[in-house]
Design an enzyme around this catalytic site. Structure first.
Site, short mmCIF file in Angstrom:
data_model
loop_
_atom_site.label_atom_id
_atom_site.label_comp_id
_atom_site.label_asym_id
_atom_site.label_seq_id
_atom_site.Cartn_x
_atom_site.Cartn_y
_atom_site.Cartn_z
N ARG A 109 0.95 4.74 0.64
CA ARG A 109 0.06 5.65 1.13
C ARG A 109 0.58 7.00 0.60
O ARG A 109 1.82 7.33 0.40
CB ARG A 109 0.13 5.51 2.65
CG ARG A 109 -0.63 4.35 3.12
CD ARG A 109 -0.59 4.23 4.67
NE ARG A 109 -1.72 5.19 5.07
CZ ARG A 109 -2.85 4.99 5.33
NH1 ARG A 109 -3.26 3.58 5.69
NH2 ARG A 109 -3.66 5.93 6.07
N HIS A 153 -7.69 -8.35 5.62
CA HIS A 153 -7.75 -7.27 6.74
C HIS A 153 -7.79 -7.88 7.97
O HIS A 153 -8.87 -8.45 8.21
CB HIS A 153 -8.73 -5.93 6.53
CG HIS A 153 -8.49 -4.88 7.67
ND1 HIS A 153 -7.16 -4.00 7.12
CD2 HIS A 153 -8.66 -4.62 8.64
CE1 HIS A 153 -7.26 -2.97 8.26
NE2 HIS A 153 -7.89 -3.61 8.94
N HIS A 197 0.69 -1.23 0.24
CA HIS A 197 0.09 -0.11 0.03
C HIS A 197 0.85 1.19 0.08
O HIS A 197 1.36 1.50 1.02
CB HIS A 197 -0.97 -0.07 1.33
CG HIS A 197 -2.01 1.42 1.29
ND1 HIS A 197 -2.73 1.18 2.39
CD2 HIS A 197 -1.78 2.09 0.47
CE1 HIS A 197 -3.51 2.19 2.00
NE2 HIS A 197 -3.09 2.93 1.08
N GLU A 247 -1.88 -1.35 -3.64
CA GLU A 247 -3.18 -0.94 -3.11
C GLU A 247 -2.71 0.78 -2.88
O GLU A 247 -1.53 1.12 -2.78
CB GLU A 247 -3.20 -0.98 -1.56
CG GLU A 247 -3.66 -2.74 -1.55
CD GLU A 247 -3.87 -3.15 -0.09
OE1 GLU A 247 -4.36 -4.16 0.23
OE2 GLU A 247 -3.17 -2.35 0.89
#
Length: 238
Positions: free
Chosen positions: A44, A186, A42, A69
């Site tokens: 971010r 998750h 991910h 992601e």
């Protein structure tokens, strides 16, 4: 059934001391060697763990698909098009959150998501939407022409409730009916992986934080092999 290994928290550990180790690519490669079918990261907006260079290096060196992601922003879209991962998974993002707290709202964010999904697909990148296990969210993922959905299973992993498990199973079955492959992720550990793996229409699990923690005790290879063994055995016996 496939296993995706998320290596975000390898980067978290590295960044705590601003060192060059642990090496994200080496850990990811070890995970692949021991059974990971794809690697997830991910990127971010605040770059709190994975950084741009990690994504490019993983794409260059991995022998398996890279699943990136990211939030549905212009900056991330341009990075994704340069990296050209096999898949992009669009996720919601809040700067103050410790980890992703929910699925992306495919209905409420439809107008924001639509051009991003379209641009990614035109660039030859498959698109997954990380959504709550709800039929309406699946419907809007299909309207957006997503290739896959990944169900946010955090509520089940925290509660272990039968009701939450049924939500996942129902959403997975509905995704299959709509012609979309369904993954789950998750908060998954060995126990919840074993249960979710019995859900017929969930074709892959994404596991990160738990496996990195297990790796501190038993090594990356052992942690990944154990997870892969569990999900394959559970799927076979389901």
């Amino acid at each position: 059934m496939q296993l995706g290994v998320n290596v975000d928290h390898v980067a978290t550990l590295r960044n705590l001391r601003s060192t060059a180790y642990p090496d994200v690519v080496r850990i990811a490669s070890k995970a692949v060697e021991c059974g990971a079918d794809f690697i997830t990261v991910h990127l971010r907006e605040d770059r709190r763990h994975i950084r741009d260079g990690d994504v490019f290096a993983l794409k260059k060196h991995l022998a398996v698909p890279l699943n990136l992601e990211m939030a549905a922003t212009r900056e991330m879209l341009e990075i994704a098009k340069k990296v050209a991962p096999r898949y992009v998974c669009l996720v919601p993002e809040k700067r103050e959150e410790i980890t992703t707290e929910s699925g992306v709202d495919a209905k409420g964010m439809f107008e924001i998501l639509a051009p991003v999904v379209s641009d990614l697909r035109q660039s030859g990148i498959g698109v997954t939407l990380f959504i709550e296990p709800e039929k309406e969210q699946v419907d809007y993922a299909k309207k957006l022409c997503a290739d896959k959905v990944e169900l946010h299973v955090g509520a089940y992993c925290l509660s272990k409730s039968q009701g939450e498990l049924e939500r996942i199973a129902n959403a997975a079955a509905y995704s299959h009916e709509q012609g979309m492959e369904c993954h789950a992720g998750h908060g998954i550990d060995y126990g919840t992986a074993a249960t979710i793996a019995t859900i017929r229409h969930v074709s892959a699990l994404n596991v990160g934080h738990f496996l990195i923690c297990e790796s501190l005790l038993h090594g990356v290879g052992s942690a990944v092999r154990n997870m892969k063994k569990i999900i394959l055995e559970q799927r076979h016996n389901a």
